[in-house]
Scaffold this active site. Structure first.
Site, mmCIF file in Angstrom:
data_model
loop_
_atom_site.group_PDB
_atom_site.id
_atom_site.type_symbol
_atom_site.label_atom_id
_atom_site.label_comp_id
_atom_site.label_asym_id
_atom_site.label_seq_id
_atom_site.Cartn_x
_atom_site.Cartn_y
_atom_site.Cartn_z
ATOM 1 N N GLY A 1 0.822 -1.196 0.000
ATOM 2 C CA GLY A 1 0.000 0.000 0.000
ATOM 3 C C GLY A 1 0.862 1.254 0.000
ATOM 4 O O GLY A 1 2.056 1.210 0.314
ATOM 5 N N CYS A 2 0.237 2.372 -0.330
ATOM 6 C CA CYS A 2 0.998 3.623 -0.431
ATOM 7 C C CYS A 2 1.511 4.052 0.941
ATOM 8 O O CYS A 2 2.707 4.320 1.112
ATOM 9 C CB CYS A 2 0.147 4.701 -1.083
ATOM 10 S SG CYS A 2 -1.486 4.929 -0.361
ATOM 11 N N TYR A 3 0.619 4.123 1.937
ATOM 12 C CA TYR A 3 1.078 4.530 3.275
ATOM 13 C C TYR A 3 2.109 3.555 3.835
ATOM 14 O O TYR A 3 3.147 3.975 4.365
ATOM 15 C CB TYR A 3 -0.108 4.629 4.236
ATOM 16 C CG TYR A 3 -0.971 5.848 4.069
ATOM 17 C CD1 TYR A 3 -0.439 7.128 4.192
ATOM 18 C CD2 TYR A 3 -2.332 5.740 3.805
ATOM 19 C CE1 TYR A 3 -1.241 8.257 4.057
ATOM 20 C CE2 TYR A 3 -3.142 6.855 3.672
ATOM 21 C CZ TYR A 3 -2.596 8.115 3.795
ATOM 22 O OH TYR A 3 -3.390 9.229 3.672
#
Lengths: 345, 345, 345, 345
Positions: free
Chosen positions: D148-150
């Protein structure tokens, strides 16, 4: 005084709410919504909660026209043409912020709005609420069609030169730019932040429903008025309209000649400010206020004048102009309840 | 191939650096700066550090014109007019991104730029680098004047209709809008975020130094060309230019007639894309790319055509057009080293 | 009442001007500037021109302290420490918006501000103007140090939990984010639009001069208070601060327990609004207003509470809090002259 | 090589399309969409039209797993858990950009995603694709869960300090901020420009589905890892994530000590760049690139370290990290097809 807002949860309605709650002459303010009746306005907009809450009421035209002094319609196109006939003829005066009552000719409305027009009798008794050009009629009106955002900017910029017949009526080009709030609060692909940020877009080229509204007024000023070229663009900002207007002049007017005419015409109108030669307004100059600021320059090389007119589309282009109209309608000071200083920065 | 960039630390220079470091034909890239010589480019721009660092070198025209194959000048107005004469006549070809060499008439330069013009002999041997209209001359050039950002957008939009003499040459109005990077990297009150965010501004009305550059090319296309009306606006975004162009047509051309001419003219030019009837480009459509996208429509009511032309001002309006010119100059494929897809969103 | 603003042309000064010109208790408003004395405020800010113009006057402390009732200092760090001693002891009360008088310990000031501190005697007689926690002292004050923007957001969020000693005093982390107007109106590379748009930046990590201001107040509330971790970030927007605050709780408080304490504490303070469980404010909720909106939640998994506190940095973080302080100082209603509804959208 | 993208019309899919069309090893690229099958990708995104058009094909897992070499899933949560089982076991390797295959424990998935988890057997054979920490496993994988991005930003920032067990595992606070594109392309009230411009918002406090993904990896590094505090905020910009991370250090490490460890660990990883002492990255430093840039500082006053980690959420946080994974999976140079310089300004 008792005021009501129909469609209070839209962007225009929110601004009306904000202005009217601090207006010294409004005693009670009632909010109406057909789709959200029963909910509390402050539950939808937490941030607008001061003291007490306003429950959104269902529409009851019979009661409204009797009990209220003024009714603001901040509704989408097509609502007011049906609703206003039920609201007139009683005690209340009606100020319609939508486009439904602005065009005198029902066919023109139908052609540009692709909707059923309002009854002709209603259109006949409606006054176009551009206070700087129509003050006396507004003071006596019972139904006011509050001008569109683009027409307000364009017409205040065009007025002195068109009414004075100083330019070729076939030469008008209006290149207009608006912030995104003009598109309303319903989310769609065009108002998506990731699409619109860092983007400059043109839309409805030659097809914007505000075109006939401008042309109707131009014809009032000069029966020789011709169709205009009118483009609308979306600026990656929330508020503000700039209309950059081009016309070919009939005679050898200098920039100062024209500025003198503008200054002199708008002298008695506190919400139009004309800039000095060499200065032009930007949209932030009127942010959050009811001003329309104007600058202009004549190009010696082309004999064309470039006129720059800016407003806050939600204020002078909608809510605060409606309050200005209410002030005139009820004999209050024209500036009552309107912020006199724009927000900066 | 050996390339050099003078003025690498400005916005145009940074984009040149980015494009040239990934260009398959460039073997060595040297950066020059008179004010920051000795410093390392990657120390100024940490984020552009890949491997190794580029030390900014002092200008040494004698060595440069001998050792380099191509020199890009990404310098402010007034630099190239002095520097280029020292760089020509050797081995290196020169591509100047500034406005110094674009105007053939020194008096016109002096009037609009308020600076000393370049020597006339240099202006005579300089080729105007608008590849879509000047390809053959570019291929044989030794000095190229890379077009300005506004003129690139305006001229690519105007070309087919003006060169085809389809419109009244006295009727041209160009309403142009640019992102803030066009103002360069030096901070000033106009580029201050708090002033420019949520703001739309007009500037240099009828006074922009790009006006004579457009007019010079219009005259090439049509000796009857007249002065144009040209406005420039600042959009609260970093990159992108839209020119909205208005002209009165000579005959009853339909939108499709004109689109056919545009499509046919630009068919062999990979970086101009013409939209279908009813569609208009926005600036994000070309973000980070070398494209100029064009849409247009004829208004039956006014016999005016509205042409919309968009570019990325730092790319097709500066750095990537310079690389396109380099490709033509050295016989590489026109698209070599240029990103073929814009960034979205 | 007669009010004066020193430093009226900065962002804080402009907001003071806007608020004070519409404040019912201010009869005359005089603007002072050492660097621009003689100029007219409305010539610098065209858009703030209503009627008449305000000439910027040179500073004359002797006359000012005699003739004025209240003097606002909206000056950069280092000015007030010299100027205020000359303004006290007469008739006028002083409200200083700079950081010069906030820290009681001159050494701490010197260490964090890298400037000469104000005289200790002046610091002793200065009242810290956080009205929600210091109302009684403010009502009797003669010199008020108006809190910094970050400290206002952080302290209003921390107050109930720290003063109630509900959390581990060594566990406080404040992650604060501000709009660009907090950096002032002088253009620099960081406030350049093209750099800051589409960018999120951290700055002065652990070094911001507002850190000791927060810590000083925490020690007032709890002598066991420890140094805090405090980060400041720049958001690509003009106005607004959010402080996201993290603490480890001493006991098993639920979210509702804590919300009850906050609601109860701030009940009598009209400018702090506490959100219900599950709701959090965003910065636009307080745009253009004097509110501080607070939301919080306890994480069962970590026994940490996350507190979210938002203000408009130019309003509750500067100008409108100064007016709130003036209202208390002179016995006016606390909300006099302050807009009760934020601007939306 | 033959590649396919499922869900090409979302933001992640568009970036994949852009990267893969210019990747030297991809010969054919097929786009799939269940909802828009039959349409042409370039008709939906005019601006991505170069030459020829890509028709969106209906999903045919049997054919896909036989004919394709690599399949990218850029689909919403809940799709891949059903689709991937049909795509494995053939010739094609699968890179899933959604969150469906990232969590090894189906119950955890169900709890945080509120959706049916993927079959446990599929989860067992899936490799978590964080190349800087898992390179060898990726090179041998058949199914990759792209992070995921985070989590990408948080884990690359946390890795060296957590894996080295240098900090108190119960002390981790991650304050994360993201641009709006992270919310996907479907318009909703939160992504409406007029709401989100000039606004800073917090959302899903302690509830973001990326929290267990971070915690799972932390546990891999240190079995003593504890639940973390993790906040997510929305920045008024399109792209970019900054994670500001706070931890209490076990020992008296200096900033330089820690930076040395980071530099040394990431030396062999071309897409993580560690800043020198006193310097911190901003999100624009990695705009449009696959970099993760990291800065950090130790606060002597609190013994806490502040770590700043930035990525472009659509690139290293999605599409370009997926291509990096593909490069490792197929034995290409890790940087193949990935832009080495971020876009500036």
């Amino acid at each position: 005084m008792k005021a009501g807002i129909v469609g209070a949860t839209g962007y225009g309605g929110i601004e009306l709410f904000r202005l009217l709650t601090s207006h010294s002459q409004i005693d009670t303010l009632t909010l109406y919504s057909s789709s959200q009746a029963g909910e509390y306005f402050e539950d939808i907009y937490n941030q607008l909660h001061v003291e007490g809450k306003h429950q959104l009421k269902d529409l009851n035209p019979e009661a409204m026209k009797k009990d209220l002094d003024v009714i603001f319609l901040a509704t989408p196109a097509g609502v007011s043409s049906n609703l206003t006939p039920k609201l007139v003829g009683g005690h209340a005066k009606v100020i319609d912020l939508s486009g439904d009552l602005r065009l005198k000719d029902p066919n023109t409305y139908e052609k540009w709005y692709k909707k059923e027009p309002a009854p002709e009798s209603l259109l006949d008794q409606t006054t176009y609420g551009l206070p700087e050009w129509n003050k006396e009629a507004i003071e006596k009106a019972s139904v006011i069609a509050n001008p569109g955002c683009y027409p307000t900017a364009a017409l205040l910029g065009l007025g002195p030169v068109v009414e004075g017949q100083l330019a070729n009526p076939a030469s008008i080009v209006v290149d207009a730019k608006s912030g995104v709030s003009g598109a309303g609060k319903n989310p769609n692909p065009i108002t998506h932040f990731a699409h619109t940020q860092e983007n400059f877009q043109i839309y409805k080229v030659n097809k914007h429903q505000h075109i006939p509204e401008v042309e109707q007024q131009l014809k009032q000023w000069n029966p020789e008025a011709k169709p205009i070229t009118f483009s609308t663009h979306l600026v990656p900002m929330t508020r503000g309209i700039m209309a950059t207007i081009y016309l070919s002049l009939n005679e050898d007017f200098s920039t100062q000649d024209l500025l003198d005419r503008y200054t002199s015409y708008y002298e008695s109108h506190p919400f139009v400010r004309v800039r000095e030669e060499g200065e032009f307004p930007c949209t932030k100059d009127v942010y959050g206020s009811n001003y329309c600021d104007i600058g202009l320059t004549v190009d010696e090389r082309t004999r064309r004048v470039t006129i720059v007119s800016v407003i806050d589309n939600l204020m002078k282009g909608a809510a605060s102009q409606a309050v200005q109209n209410m002030n005139l309608l009820f004999g209050y000071e024209e500036r009552e309840g309107l912020p006199l200083l724009p927000t900066y920065p």
